[in-house]
Design a protein around this motif. Structure first.
Motif, PDB file in Angstrom:
ATOM      1  N   PHE A   1       8.892   1.238  60.129  1.00 56.74           N
ATOM      2  CA  PHE A   1       8.867   0.010  59.346  1.00 56.74           C
ATOM      3  C   PHE A   1       8.924  -1.194  60.278  1.00 56.74           C
ATOM      4  CE2 PHE A   1      10.680   3.306  56.708  1.00 56.74           C
ATOM      5  CZ  PHE A   1      10.039   3.136  55.505  1.00 56.74           C
ATOM      6  N   ALA A   2       8.336  -2.293  59.856  1.00 57.17           N
ATOM      7  CA  ALA A   2       8.315  -3.504  60.672  1.00 57.17           C
ATOM      8  C   ALA A   2       9.714  -4.071  60.878  1.00 57.17           C
ATOM      9  CB  ALA A   2       7.409  -4.557  60.035  1.00 57.17           C
ATOM     10  N   ASN A   3      10.578  -3.893  59.882  1.00 58.73           N
ATOM     11  CA  ASN A   3      11.965  -4.341  60.001  1.00 58.73           C
ATOM     12  C   ASN A   3      12.826  -3.568  59.016  1.00 58.73           C
ATOM     13  OD1 ASN A   3      12.115  -5.907  57.377  1.00 58.73           O
ATOM     14  ND2 ASN A   3      10.483  -7.071  58.406  1.00 58.73           N
ATOM     15  N   ASN A   4      14.115  -3.700  59.162  1.00 59.35           N
ATOM     16  CA  ASN A   4      15.045  -2.913  58.352  1.00 59.35           C
ATOM     17  C   ASN A   4      15.012  -3.323  56.880  1.00 59.35           C
ATOM     18  OD1 ASN A   4      17.163  -0.826  58.352  1.00 59.35           O
ATOM     19  ND2 ASN A   4      18.504  -2.511  57.701  1.00 59.35           N
ATOM     20  N   ARG A   5      14.675  -4.572  56.587  1.00 61.95           N
ATOM     21  CA  ARG A   5      14.659  -5.012  55.184  1.00 61.95           C
ATOM     22  C   ARG A   5      13.489  -4.383  54.436  1.00 61.95           C
ATOM     23  NH1 ARG A   5      16.248 -11.487  55.331  1.00 61.95           N
ATOM     24  NH2 ARG A   5      17.800 -11.311  57.002  1.00 61.95           N
ATOM     25  N   LEU A   6      12.369  -4.194  55.123  1.00 62.34           N
ATOM     26  CA  LEU A   6      11.251  -3.504  54.481  1.00 62.34           C
ATOM     27  C   LEU A   6      11.572  -2.024  54.292  1.00 62.34           C
ATOM     28  CD1 LEU A   6       8.142  -5.130  56.208  1.00 62.34           C
ATOM     29  CD2 LEU A   6       9.065  -5.575  53.918  1.00 62.34           C
ATOM     30  N   LYS A   7      12.367  -1.473  55.178  1.00 59.63           N
ATOM     31  CA  LYS A   7      12.821  -0.096  55.014  1.00 59.63           C
ATOM     32  C   LYS A   7      13.681   0.043  53.760  1.00 59.63           C
ATOM     33  CE  LYS A   7      15.632   3.440  57.333  1.00 59.63           C
ATOM     34  NZ  LYS A   7      16.455   3.740  58.538  1.00 59.63           N
ATOM     35  N   ARG A   8      14.605  -0.910  53.598  1.00 65.11           N
ATOM     36  CA  ARG A   8      15.462  -0.889  52.412  1.00 65.11           C
ATOM     37  C   ARG A   8      14.629  -1.089  51.145  1.00 65.11           C
ATOM     38  NH1 ARG A   8      20.991  -2.222  53.373  1.00 65.11           N
ATOM     39  NH2 ARG A   8      21.031  -3.673  51.613  1.00 65.11           N
ATOM     40  N   ALA A   9      13.607  -1.953  51.227  1.00 62.45           N
ATOM     41  CA  ALA A   9      12.727  -2.164  50.079  1.00 62.45           C
ATOM     42  C   ALA A   9      11.978  -0.877  49.731  1.00 62.45           C
ATOM     43  CB  ALA A   9      11.743  -3.292  50.361  1.00 62.45           C
ATOM     44  N   TYR A  10      11.566  -0.144  50.771  1.00 58.88           N
ATOM     45  CA  TYR A  10      10.881   1.138  50.561  1.00 58.88           C
ATOM     46  C   TYR A  10      11.783   2.105  49.795  1.00 58.88           C
ATOM     47  CZ  TYR A  10       8.981   5.757  51.713  1.00 58.88           C
ATOM     48  OH  TYR A  10       8.508   7.051  51.641  1.00 58.88           O
ATOM     49  N   ILE A  11      13.038   2.184  50.201  1.00 58.65           N
ATOM     50  CA  ILE A  11      13.993   3.074  49.522  1.00 58.65           C
ATOM     51  C   ILE A  11      14.120   2.672  48.049  1.00 58.65           C
ATOM     52  CG2 ILE A  11      16.405   3.807  49.433  1.00 58.65           C
ATOM     53  CD1 ILE A  11      16.523   3.275  52.469  1.00 58.65           C
ATOM     54  N   ALA A  12      14.245   1.364  47.794  1.00 60.13           N
ATOM     55  CA  ALA A  12      14.419   0.871  46.427  1.00 60.13           C
ATOM     56  C   ALA A  12      13.204   1.169  45.564  1.00 60.13           C
ATOM     57  CB  ALA A  12      14.705  -0.624  46.449  1.00 60.13           C
ATOM     58  N   LEU A  13      12.022   0.902  46.097  1.00 63.78           N
ATOM     59  CA  LEU A  13      10.804   1.058  45.306  1.00 63.78           C
ATOM     60  C   LEU A  13      10.452   2.524  45.076  1.00 63.78           C
ATOM     61  CD1 LEU A  13       8.776  -1.838  46.941  1.00 63.78           C
ATOM     62  CD2 LEU A  13       9.768  -1.813  44.642  1.00 63.78           C
ATOM     63  N   GLN A  14      10.750   3.380  46.051  1.00 63.90           N
ATOM     64  CA  GLN A  14      10.516   4.808  45.842  1.00 63.90           C
ATOM     65  C   GLN A  14      11.480   5.369  44.791  1.00 63.90           C
ATOM     66  OE1 GLN A  14       7.935   6.666  47.018  1.00 63.90           O
ATOM     67  NE2 GLN A  14       7.220   4.663  47.765  1.00 63.90           N
ATOM     68  N   ALA A  15      12.715   4.879  44.793  1.00 60.18           N
ATOM     69  CA  ALA A  15      13.674   5.292  43.760  1.00 60.18           C
ATOM     70  C   ALA A  15      13.211   4.820  42.389  1.00 60.18           C
ATOM     71  CB  ALA A  15      15.056   4.729  44.079  1.00 60.18           C
ATOM     72  N   TRP A  16      12.642   3.607  42.347  1.00 59.05           N
ATOM     73  CA  TRP A  16      12.146   3.067  41.082  1.00 59.05           C
ATOM     74  C   TRP A  16      10.955   3.881  40.589  1.00 59.05           C
ATOM     75  CZ3 TRP A  16      10.670  -2.802  40.232  1.00 59.05           C
ATOM     76  CH2 TRP A  16      10.715  -3.081  38.865  1.00 59.05           C
ATOM     77  N   LYS A  17      10.083   4.286  41.505  1.00 59.04           N
ATOM     78  CA  LYS A  17       8.919   5.090  41.120  1.00 59.04           C
ATOM     79  C   LYS A  17       9.357   6.408  40.487  1.00 59.04           C
ATOM     80  CE  LYS A  17       4.501   6.850  42.832  1.00 59.04           C
ATOM     81  NZ  LYS A  17       3.578   6.953  43.995  1.00 59.04           N
ATOM     82  N   LYS A  18      10.421   7.001  41.038  1.00 63.44           N
ATOM     83  CA  LYS A  18      10.932   8.256  40.486  1.00 63.44           C
ATOM     84  C   LYS A  18      11.569   8.051  39.107  1.00 63.44           C
ATOM     85  CE  LYS A  18      11.854  10.413  44.985  1.00 63.44           C
ATOM     86  NZ  LYS A  18      12.914  10.906  45.908  1.00 63.44           N
ATOM     87  N   ALA A  19      11.983   6.803  38.820  1.00 67.97           N
ATOM     88  CA  ALA A  19      12.622   6.492  37.540  1.00 67.97           C
ATOM     89  C   ALA A  19      11.618   6.122  36.463  1.00 67.97           C
ATOM     90  CB  ALA A  19      13.628   5.357  37.721  1.00 67.97           C
ATOM     91  N   ILE A  20      10.326   6.179  36.790  1.00 65.77           N
ATOM     92  CA  ILE A  20       9.283   5.841  35.819  1.00 65.77           C
ATOM     93  C   ILE A  20       8.886   7.085  35.035  1.00 65.77           C
ATOM     94  CG2 ILE A  20       6.865   5.142  35.592  1.00 65.77           C
ATOM     95  CD1 ILE A  20       7.310   3.158  37.853  1.00 65.77           C
ATOM     96  N   TYR A  21       8.936   6.971  33.728  1.00 65.07           N
ATOM     97  CA  TYR A  21       8.656   8.074  32.812  1.00 65.07           C
ATOM     98  C   TYR A  21       7.199   8.063  32.365  1.00 65.07           C
ATOM     99  CZ  TYR A  21       9.150  10.749  28.407  1.00 65.07           C
ATOM    100  OH  TYR A  21       9.016  11.645  27.384  1.00 65.07           O
ATOM    101  N   SER A  22       6.644   6.859  32.225  1.00 70.72           N
ATOM    102  CA  SER A  22       5.253   6.712  31.792  1.00 70.72           C
ATOM    103  C   SER A  22       4.682   5.442  32.411  1.00 70.72           C
ATOM    104  CB  SER A  22       5.176   6.631  30.264  1.00 70.72           C
ATOM    105  OG  SER A  22       3.874   6.277  29.827  1.00 70.72           O
ATOM    106  N   ASP A  23       3.471   5.554  32.968  1.00 69.56           N
ATOM    107  CA  ASP A  23       2.823   4.420  33.619  1.00 69.56           C
ATOM    108  C   ASP A  23       1.339   4.452  33.250  1.00 69.56           C
ATOM    109  OD1 ASP A  23       1.982   2.385  35.228  1.00 69.56           O
ATOM    110  OD2 ASP A  23       2.531   3.311  37.135  1.00 69.56           O
ATOM    111  N   PRO A  24       1.004   4.069  32.010  1.00 68.58           N
ATOM    112  CA  PRO A  24      -0.368   4.244  31.509  1.00 68.58           C
ATOM    113  C   PRO A  24      -1.439   3.480  32.277  1.00 68.58           C
ATOM    114  CG  PRO A  24       0.910   2.876  30.012  1.00 68.58           C
ATOM    115  CD  PRO A  24       1.876   3.444  30.999  1.00 68.58           C
ATOM    116  N   PHE A  25      -1.080   2.372  32.925  1.00 71.40           N
ATOM    117  CA  PHE A  25      -2.056   1.601  33.685  1.00 71.40           C
ATOM    118  C   PHE A  25      -1.998   1.900  35.181  1.00 71.40           C
ATOM    119  CE2 PHE A  25      -1.169  -1.486  30.060  1.00 71.40           C
ATOM    120  CZ  PHE A  25      -2.261  -1.048  29.321  1.00 71.40           C
ATOM    121  N   ASN A  26      -1.217   2.915  35.550  1.00 74.55           N
ATOM    122  CA  ASN A  26      -1.109   3.336  36.954  1.00 74.55           C
ATOM    123  C   ASN A  26      -0.700   2.195  37.883  1.00 74.55           C
ATOM    124  OD1 ASN A  26      -1.858   6.086  36.524  1.00 74.55           O
ATOM    125  ND2 ASN A  26      -4.003   5.434  36.363  1.00 74.55           N
ATOM    126  N   THR A  27       0.208   1.371  37.399  1.00 80.74           N
ATOM    127  CA  THR A  27       0.680   0.244  38.200  1.00 80.74           C
ATOM    128  C   THR A  27       1.323   0.709  39.497  1.00 80.74           C
ATOM    129  OG1 THR A  27       1.054  -1.043  36.191  1.00 80.74           O
ATOM    130  CG2 THR A  27       2.169  -1.790  38.184  1.00 80.74           C
TER     131      THR A  27
END
Length: 495
Positions: free
Chosen positions: A62-88
């Motif tokens: 990662f370019a910096n540690n804050r982007l690493k933390r953002a990656y962790i957050a967004l990957q956790a959020w992706k796993k918490a998605i039950y339905s994504d009809p528009f493939n956002t």
């Protein structure tokens, strides 16, 4: 043989179309499942674990540690998605989080040479899921827009770590629980929109201590009195509509010097209107319809020189509707129908003015069409409420306007109201500080409430472009019954 085959194909595609579109509806059972699923993932006290950053594959760079933390957050959020009809979230893959759809990066406020995740904008994505506590790692986020989705559960306490939060819009989802108390912890918050959810309980008085521009609370399940602290609010737009607020309008409302629009529609409010309303010099819209207010209109309403829309319909008001109100210079729409008024000035009669619209339907007015019967009117008009002795609105010497009419207050016995449509009006844009907004691919309008609880149509608009400074005016999102553009990206220099 070709005709039956063509009909079969048509039927086949119709069935597929129906199945696809039916999957976007989230049942109560699914909402309950997602809420339970979220609660099971929350750590004790919903605190972020100190070692959460070490759960990432060491081979990822990662370019910096804050982007690493953002990656962790967004990957956790992706796993918490039950339905994504528009493939956002379909492209939420890899370490380049700044390329994720709905995620916007900008130089950090404390280090212009460091790129960070500064905004989330996933309005109208129709995503079903919940908010994981890992989102507390997005400590550089100033804009969080997820309106018009199907997110369930609660707002995690870990979001209190997002101390740069400026605009928080979670409207038109299926969130539950008490008022999201994390909002009180954000020192820079200016825009709060939690409407069209299932939040419930009391409204914390501290919300009006914050330096907010807009507070949208409508269409939830809040049930408390309106706090006296409302007088401290710096907001220009406040909507209490379609909840279960009770009690009276506090007299401190007269201290809201920035107020442009306020909505009390569809609650259980009662008592007399305080004279202090006349101190709201900047108000353009005042709507107190569909409540249980009694007594007469306060004479101080004649001091509202900037008011354009007023609606007092579906209450238990009586007395005389005076010239001084109906001839206010900027008034364009005044609705006082479905009350017990027994007199009105000639200037208030519908059709007498070409540039003003009045509605006096279903009152106790003589020689006017569509009025209540004498049987309905007599018990109410003959037993007046004296607003000078009312427990909620004692006689005030703060605001006094000359009285041109005989006020005849009444008791609270009105027929059950029926729905009506709300007036149309255009809000006054607010001027914002020198900013450079985050670029976004798409800006979609926030949901627009309506009296009949109907979700509004989706409308798209282009977001503001980077200006490299300069003053920007933007229209705040919504108040009741109208459609406004979603707010722009974060209002910070460098974002």
């Amino acid at each position: 043989m070709e005709k039956p085959y063509g009909c079969f194909l048509l039927l086949f595609f119709f069935i597929i179309f129906t199945i696809i579109h039916s999957t976007t509806a989230l049942t109560d059972e699914e909402a309950s499942f997602l809420t339970k699923r979220q609660l099971l993932t929350l750590p004790e006290n919903d605190n972020l674990l100190d070692d959460i950053e070490y759960e990432v594959d060491v081979d990822l760079k990662f370019a910096n540690n804050r982007l690493k933390r953002a990656y962790i957050a967004l990957q956790a959020w992706k796993k918490a998605i039950y339905s994504d009809p528009f493939n956002t979230s379909a492209n939420w893959v890899g370490t380049n989080v700044c390329s994720y759809k709905g995620v916007f990066c900008a130089p950090a406020l404390d280090d212009p040479n460091m790129m960070v995740v500064a905004g989330i904008d996933m309005n109208h994505a129709d995503i079903a899921g919940y908010l994981p506590h890992e989102l507390g790692l997005l400590t550089d986020v100033a804009l969080f827009h997820i309106n018009s989705n199907r997110f369930c559960g609660i707002i995690p306490k870990s979001l209190s770590k997002l101390t740069l939060m400026y605009e928080f819009d979670v409207s038109n989802n299926r969130f539950v629980g008490p008022f999201p108390i994390v909002a009180l912890s954000w020192p820079s918050l200016k825009f709060l929109d939690v409407r069209y959810n299932d939040f419930e309980g009391k409204l914390p008085p501290e919300i009006f201590d914050k330096d907010l521009d807009a507070i949208f609370l409508n269409n939830n399940r809040f049930e408390s009195i309106i706090p006296e602290t409302i007088g401290k609010s710096t907001a220009s737009v406040v909507t209490f509509a379609h909840n279960k607020f009770s009690g009276c309008i506090p007299k401190t409302i007269g201290k809201m010097k920035n107020l442009n629009e306020i909505m009390f529609i569809g609650n259980n409010l009662s008592g007399c209107f305080p004279n202090e309303i006349g101190s709201l010099n900047n108000v353009t819209v005042f709507d107190a319809s569909k409540n249980g207010f009694v007594g007469s209109l306060p004479s101080s309403l004649s001091l509202l020189d900037n008011v354009e829309q007023m609606d007092f319909s579906y209450n238990k008001l009586t007395g005389f509707v005076p010239d001084s109100i109906c001839k206010l210079p900027k008034l364009s729409n005044f609705t006082f129908s479905y009350n017990f008024f027994n007199g009105e000035a000639q200037s208030c009669v519908p059709g007498k003015s070409q540039d003003k619209q009045f509605d006096d339907t279903s009152n106790c007015l003589q020689n006017r069409p569509q009025q209540k019967s004498a049987k309905e009117c007599l018990p109410v008009v003959s037993r007046p409420v004296d607003c000078s002795k009312d427990r909620c609105a004692p006689n005030s010497k703060t605001i006094e306007a000359p009285s041109e009419y005989d006020q005849s207050p009444v008791l609270n016995s009105a027929p059950a109201p029926t729905p009506i449509s709300e007036p149309n009006h255009t809000p006054t844009p607010l001027s914002q500080p020198d900013i450079s907004p985050v670029p976004s691919e798409e800006q979609i309008e926030a949901p627009s409430p309506s009296t009949q609880e109907v979700k509004p149509p989706v409308t798209t608009s282009t977001p503001p472009k980077n200006n490299d400074g300069g003053d920007d005016d933007f229209i705040l999102p919504p108040n009741i019954g109208f459609q406004y553009a979603s707010p722009p990206p974060p209002m910070f220099p460098g974002y």
